[in-house]
Design an enzyme around this catalytic site. Structure first.
Site, PDB file in Angstrom:
ATOM      1  N   GLU A 256       0.657  -1.134   0.023  1.00 23.14           N
ATOM      2  CA  GLU A 256       0.063  -0.006   0.185  1.00 23.14           C
ATOM      3  C   GLU A 256       0.828   1.190  -0.074  1.00 23.14           C
ATOM      4  O   GLU A 256       0.806   1.977   1.049  1.00 23.14           O
ATOM      5  CB  GLU A 256      -0.971   0.134   1.197  1.00 23.14           C
ATOM      6  CG  GLU A 256      -2.101  -1.223   1.196  1.00 23.14           C
ATOM      7  CD  GLU A 256      -3.191  -0.937   2.463  1.00 23.14           C
ATOM      8  OE1 GLU A 256      -2.816  -0.167   3.213  1.00 23.14           O
ATOM      9  OE2 GLU A 256      -4.057  -1.707   2.236  1.00 23.14           O
ATOM     10  N   GLU A 530      -5.611  -8.610   0.879  1.00 21.45           N
ATOM     11  CA  GLU A 530      -6.140  -8.474   2.261  1.00 21.45           C
ATOM     12  C   GLU A 530      -7.388  -7.924   1.915  1.00 21.45           C
ATOM     13  O   GLU A 530      -8.062  -7.310   0.959  1.00 21.45           O
ATOM     14  CB  GLU A 530      -5.599  -6.957   2.848  1.00 21.45           C
ATOM     15  CG  GLU A 530      -4.239  -6.943   3.596  1.00 21.45           C
ATOM     16  CD  GLU A 530      -3.795  -5.737   4.253  1.00 21.45           C
ATOM     17  OE1 GLU A 530      -4.814  -5.001   4.554  1.00 21.45           O
ATOM     18  OE2 GLU A 530      -2.734  -5.288   4.371  1.00 21.45           O
TER      19      GLU A 530
END
Length: 664
Positions: A256, A530
């Site tokens: 991320e 995720e």
């Protein structure tokens, strides 16, 4: 107006040829045939070339998915996921390991800032000095055998974990001296144990090199000219490949980059290093009397120079303009350099895969009962534009070697420019596989003036960072109140974090967007690295949300309101309630996994894996231990043994795997 499926409308956007980046020679092979679910190991060439550099972003191609297919897909046979589907859970080193200063570990930026600024982290018991940091966390450093037991309950065949740079290299710089690495032996032994234990239990390791816990010294060079930081990261990565690569066959370079850079360097103070542009650091105020110096924005760690060609910045200063933009730029280059090391030196022999994990909300064109067909079509364009800013900014460079044209145009001179060498390194650097963290979705539309006319895009003369999105709106609720709380309607029901809403089609929408944009460029598919939720809790919840319910009813989609009752909100003092019997989380997983399976079986998307977030309740960054994303309960405040207790969702996912994935 005739109501349309929200899902259908975005698929039309993802199908626009504007979103497709394709190798023309491969198009005939990829349109109608699902890619085989086998690992296609690329060569160890320095830069795999997947698309001609002059290939245009086409503008008018049909997706090949008819509206009727979407509308009726739930009535069709769903099909099981393949036997080699990567199924498991995810964690991150700082959030679970603990042992922050044990056996030679160095200081990470999260240690630095949770110790200096504990008031930036939520806690219901500040008398507990470990309640606002990851000093102990889940103590997985000493209790990994218990974590393995939890993985077995969910039938995990993969485990996504991260390696802590400061645990391996306490001084922050990896180097060889007379042929020997300056590595912390105890840190190496810990990760050897983790990897070997996983393999002994038939669980495949999926290792992330960086999950927000850079070494403090390395973070100081984050954007101090590209060479120091990117070289440091590549050398750290090289050690990991060299030592662990005989057993680790799935590598993620970075987790991320948007969250790390935008939240850490601009939005603060929610993420380390707690830089932000909305508030000057309190410790730099001329008069600090009465100020809470244990909270707010930081000044200790920040870039001293964006690149070697930029003017040097003074030390001990407030955050500067564009820190997040240059942070993002340099993290992407560091990713590419690490991939280059792996492909040149290790991949051919080790036969592993390497990629990046990006995050970002799938963008849904806004519509209500007053939206005209013309407005809806315009909102579809803005949904794609928002996706290019939120996702493509980070996924285009490792796939095609450069930023989206829309982002470059609207940022103008504020946009960093990759050199030709950097573009070559970036291009295809995540072609092995692409990792995507997905939780929620955003509505998107063109902003209107008070008189109902559209706010116009910036002209070329007006284009800069501040103006780049002035005509673009995207969010998961229709407004924000104090404390960044959502004003309904929300895009799905409100889960236990302000940004976390349950809208399951987002996973299918996003998979289609990626698949069409990078058609033929991802050799081993997309992996959901995720996905999960915090249940509605005492901090964040919206029971009996009639506003959201009525909104979805008004557009003919009542099921997406997904309302719940007060008794569904988890309470820390009730282990017999939804804290352990987590029905909201179970429904979340059921809905999202159903849409993932539809993407695979109906839409023909090459999705290869799913990692649930998270295996354990853990240190949830600025939310501390007050927000629980885990499928395993831990009593952080009262149980020194940190006993793992499986919630219903953990066992439920184990059963889901048996019923929905082909068994050998």
């Amino acid at each position: 107006m005739k109501t349309l499926s929200i899902f259908t409308t975005l698929l039309a956007v993802s199908a626009a040829k504007k979103c497709v980046v394709r190798n023309p020679t491969d198009s005939a092979k990829t349109n109608d045939v699902k890619a085989p679910v086998t690992d296609d190991i690329p060569s160890d060439n320095e830069t795999p070339v997947n698309v001609d550099e002059n290939t245009p972003l086409d503008k008018e191609e049909d997706s090949g998915i008819e509206n009727s297919d979407i509308e009726n897909s739930e009535d069709k046979p769903k099909g099981k996921l393949p036997a080699d589907f990567k199924w498991g859970a995810a964690t991150a080193a700082y959030q679970v390991e603990g042992a922050w200063n044990t056996e030679g570990r160095g200081e990470s930026v999260w240690d630095h800032f949770t110790h200096l600024y504990p008031m930036n982290v939520e806690s219901s018991d500040r008398s507990n000095e470990d309640s606002t940091n990851g000093n102990v966390a889940c103590d997985s450093y000493h209790k990994f055998d218990q974590d393995i037991a939890m993985m077995k309950i969910m039938k995990a065949n993969h485990y996504r974990f991260s390696i802590s740079w400061p645990r391996l290299f306490p001084e922050g710089q990896a180097k060889k001296v007379k042929g020997k690495w300056n590595v912390n032996k105890e840190g190496v032994e810990y990760y050897d144990m983790v990897i070997d234990t996983l393999l002994e239990n038939n669980i495949t390791p999926m290792a992330t090199l960086y999950h927000w816990d850079f070494h403090t010294l390395s973070m100081k060079s984050m954007v101090v000219g590209r060479l120091p930081f990117t070289r440091r990261f590549a050398k750290y990565a090289e050690f990991c490949f060299e030592h662990f690569g005989d057993r680790v066959k799935n590598w993620i370079t970075t987790n991320e980059p948007w969250v790390n850079c935008v939240s850490g360097y601009r939005l603060g103070p929610g993420k380390a290093p707690y830089r932000c542009t909305g508030e000057a650091p309190r410790k730099l105020a001329n008069d600090t009397a009465g100020l809470d110096l244990l909270g707010g924005c930081s000044y200790e760690i920040g870039p001293s120079q964006y690149t070697k060609n930029h003017e040097a910045l003074t030390a001990n200063r407030p955050p500067q303009r564009l820190e997040d933009v240059w942070c993002s730029h340099n993290i992407l280059i560091a990713h590419a350099k690490a991939v280059n090391v792996y492909r040149k030196k290790f991949q051919k022999k080790q036969k592993g895969l390497i990629g990046i994990t990006i995050d970002g909300e799938a963008q849904i064109p806004w519509q209500d009962d007053k939206t005209t067909p013309e407005e809806l079509e315009n909102n579809k364009k803005y949904a794609n534009l928002a996706a290019e800013f939120r996702i493509g900014w980070y996924s285009d460079p490792p796939m095609i070697g450069d930023y989206p044209e829309s982002v470059k145009q609207r940022m103008s001179k504020d946009m960093p420019v990759f050199t030709d060498e950097e573009k070559a390194l970036l291009k295809g650097s995540s072609s092995d596989f692409l990792g995507w963290n997905t939780y929620t979705a955003h509505w998107a539309e063109q902003v209107k003036n008070e008189d109902g006319t559209y706010v116009q895009p910036p002209t070329d003369e007006e284009a800069n960072f501040e103006n780049s999105k002035r005509d673009m709106w995207d969010d998961n609720c229709r407004g924000r109140g104090e404390g960044w709380t959502c004003i309904p309607p929300t895009l799905g029901s409100q889960a236990g974090s302000s940004w976390n809403t349950k809208f399951a089609p987002t996973i299918r929408v996003g998979l289609n967007w990626f698949s069409k944009r990078y058609e033929g460029l991802i050799k081993n598919g997309i992996v959901i690295t995720e996905n999960g939720c915090a249940q509605p809790n005492y901090k964040v919840a919206r029971a009996n949300d009639e506003v959201t319910k009525k909104y979805f009813e008004s557009i003919g989609q009542p099921k997406y309101a997904d309302t719940y009752k007060e008794e569904d909100i988890e309470r820390e003092d009730n282990l017999e309630g939804t804290l352990m019997h987590d029905t909201y989380r179970i429904d979340w997983y059921d809905q999202y996994l159903k849409n993932l399976r539809l993407a695979y079986a109906v839409d023909n998307i090459d999705v290869r894996g799913y990692m649930a977030w998270s295996l354990l309740d853990n240190f949830e960054w600025e939310n501390g231990y007050e927000t629980r994303f885990g499928m395993t309960y831990i009593d952080f405040y009262n149980d020194k043994e940190m006993k793992r207790v499986p919630k219903d969702s953990l066992e439920h996912l184990g059963q889901w795997y048996l019923e929905n994935v082909e068994q050998n």
